[in-house]
Design a protein around this motif. Structure first.
Motif, PDB file in Angstrom:
ATOM      1  N   ILE A  14     -34.883  35.174  54.723  1.00 13.99           N
ATOM      2  CA  ILE A  14     -33.719  34.307  54.576  1.00 13.99           C
ATOM      3  C   ILE A  14     -34.154  32.863  54.819  1.00 13.99           C
ATOM      4  O   ILE A  14     -35.100  32.604  55.566  1.00 13.99           O
ATOM      5  CB  ILE A  14     -32.588  34.679  55.547  1.00 13.99           C
ATOM      6  CG1 ILE A  14     -33.100  34.696  56.988  1.00 13.99           C
ATOM      7  CG2 ILE A  14     -31.959  36.002  55.178  1.00 13.99           C
ATOM      8  CD1 ILE A  14     -32.021  34.919  58.016  1.00 13.99           C
ATOM      9  N   SER A  15     -33.469  31.937  54.183  1.00 17.12           N
ATOM     10  CA  SER A  15     -33.748  30.520  54.386  1.00 17.12           C
ATOM     11  C   SER A  15     -32.495  29.834  54.902  1.00 17.12           C
ATOM     12  O   SER A  15     -31.382  30.149  54.483  1.00 17.12           O
ATOM     13  CB  SER A  15     -34.228  29.863  53.092  1.00 17.12           C
ATOM     14  OG  SER A  15     -33.266  30.011  52.062  1.00 17.12           O
ATOM     15  N   LEU A  16     -32.692  28.909  55.829  1.00 17.84           N
ATOM     16  CA  LEU A  16     -31.601  28.110  56.366  1.00 17.84           C
ATOM     17  C   LEU A  16     -31.644  26.742  55.708  1.00 17.84           C
ATOM     18  O   LEU A  16     -32.575  25.965  55.942  1.00 17.84           O
ATOM     19  CB  LEU A  16     -31.739  27.971  57.888  1.00 17.84           C
ATOM     20  CG  LEU A  16     -31.691  29.256  58.713  1.00 17.84           C
ATOM     21  CD1 LEU A  16     -31.776  28.926  60.200  1.00 17.84           C
ATOM     22  CD2 LEU A  16     -30.437  30.056  58.413  1.00 17.84           C
ATOM     23  N   HIS A  17     -30.657  26.451  54.880  1.00 17.98           N
ATOM     24  CA  HIS A  17     -30.551  25.144  54.232  1.00 17.98           C
ATOM     25  C   HIS A  17     -29.679  24.272  55.132  1.00 17.98           C
ATOM     26  O   HIS A  17     -28.475  24.514  55.270  1.00 17.98           O
ATOM     27  CB  HIS A  17     -29.947  25.297  52.841  1.00 17.98           C
ATOM     28  CG  HIS A  17     -30.826  26.046  51.896  1.00 17.98           C
ATOM     29  ND1 HIS A  17     -31.448  25.454  50.813  1.00 17.98           N
ATOM     30  CD2 HIS A  17     -31.212  27.348  51.885  1.00 17.98           C
ATOM     31  CE1 HIS A  17     -32.156  26.362  50.177  1.00 17.98           C
ATOM     32  NE2 HIS A  17     -32.041  27.510  50.804  1.00 17.98           N
ATOM     33  N   MET A  18     -30.287  23.271  55.746  1.00 13.75           N
ATOM     34  CA  MET A  18     -29.618  22.502  56.797  1.00 13.75           C
ATOM     35  C   MET A  18     -29.389  21.061  56.381  1.00 13.75           C
ATOM     36  O   MET A  18     -30.217  20.456  55.693  1.00 13.75           O
ATOM     37  CB  MET A  18     -30.470  22.550  58.070  1.00 13.75           C
ATOM     38  CG  MET A  18     -30.686  23.958  58.599  1.00 13.75           C
ATOM     39  SD  MET A  18     -31.869  24.004  59.972  1.00 13.75           S
ATOM     40  CE  MET A  18     -33.389  23.643  59.078  1.00 13.75           C
TER      41      MET A  18
END
Length: 219
Positions: A14-18
Motif C-alpha cells: 500500500i502507498s500513503l499519498h500525503m
C-alpha cells in the motif's frame, strides 16, 4: 478536515499519498483514523509500504508505523523507496515469505547503510532499508531481510534456529551464516548482477535460491 492522506494499493503493498504542506501531526492523526476505520478491510495481512507526496524522515517513519500498528492488525514487512518500486518481484516475495515464516513476529526496521566495521544485532528479525557493505555485519536470532545489497557478513538464526533465512535484493556476502552453518564466498571481481535471492539451510549446507514463484511454492 480534508483528506490529507489517501491510501492506494500496489501488488502486495500500500502507498500513503500525503499532503506536502500539511503539518505532520495532522497527517499522523489522519493515518491513525484511516487505518482504524479500515482495520477490518486490511485484516492481518503482511504488506510493503511506500510514501508518496512528501519526504518522510526516519523519526516520522517510526511514528507512521506505530500509528498503523496501534490502529490495525496490518503487518508492514518493509518500506519501499521510490527507486525500489520497480522491483515488484522482490516486494512480493518479501511479503509472502514473511507471511509463511513469521506472520505475528516482531521485526526491527532500520533505514540505513551499514558501513565498514559497523555491526547491527537484534533478537528480533531485522529489515534493513539499505545496504550491508563489506566489513559490516548484521546478526539476528531470527530472519534477515535486506532491501538493498548484502556485501558484508550476515548471520541469521544466531541462537541455533536452522529454519531462519536471509533475503537480499542483491546477494553477494563475504560470509553468511545460518545457525552454525557457514558459507564463505570466493573472491569476486566487481559487483554481481542485481538479483533477489534467499539463503537457507538445505542438506546441512547454505543454499541460495532466486526468489521466484517456484521458490515460494516450495518454501
Amino acid at each position: 478536515m480534508s483528506d490529507l492522506v489517501v491510501i492506494k494499493s500496489f501488488p502486495n503493498g500500500i502507498s500513503l499519498h500525503m499532503d506536502a504542506q500539511a503539518p505532520f501531526e495532522d497527517i499522523l492523526t489522519q493515518i491513525g483514523q484511516k487505518f482504524r476505520d479500515g482495520a477490518s478491510f486490511f485484516g492481518n495481512a503482511s504488506m510493503a509500504l511506500s510514501f508518496v507526496g512528501r519526504v518522510v524522515s526516519a523519526e516520522e517513519t517510526k511514528a507512521v508505523l506505530e500509528q498503523i500498528r496501534n490502529n490495525s492488525k496490518l503487518h508492514i514487512v518493509c518500506i519501499v523507496e521510490k527507486d525500489e518500486m520497480t522491483n515488484k518481484t522482490f516486494v512480493k516475495a518479501l511479503g509472502q515469505l514473511a507471511q509463511k515464516q513469521e506472520p505475528v513476529e516482531k521485526k526491527m526496521f532500520y533505514r540505513c547503510n551499514l558501513e565498514h566495521s559497523q555491526v547491527l544485532e537484534s533478537e528480533e528479525s531485522i529489515v534493513i532499508l539499505g545496504d550491508v557493505q563489506e566489513g559490516s555485519s548484521v546478526i539476528s536470532d531470527r530472519n534477515i531481510f535486506i532491501m538493498g545489497s548484502l556485501y558484508g557478513f550476515a548471520h541469521a538464526g544466531a541462537k541455533g534456529n536452522t529454519g531462519a533465512s536471509v533475503i537480499a535484493l542483491e546477494m553477494a556476502p563475504e560470509i553468511l551464516k545460518i545457525a552454525d552453518v557457514e558459507y564463505v564466498s570466493k573472491k569476486r571481481k566487481g559487483k554481481t548482477k542485481i538479483q533477489p535471492k534467499m539463503a537457507m539451510i538445505r542438506n546441512k549446507k547454505i543454499a541460495f535460491e532466486e526468489i521466484t514463484k517456484e521458490t515460494l511454492d516450495n518454501f
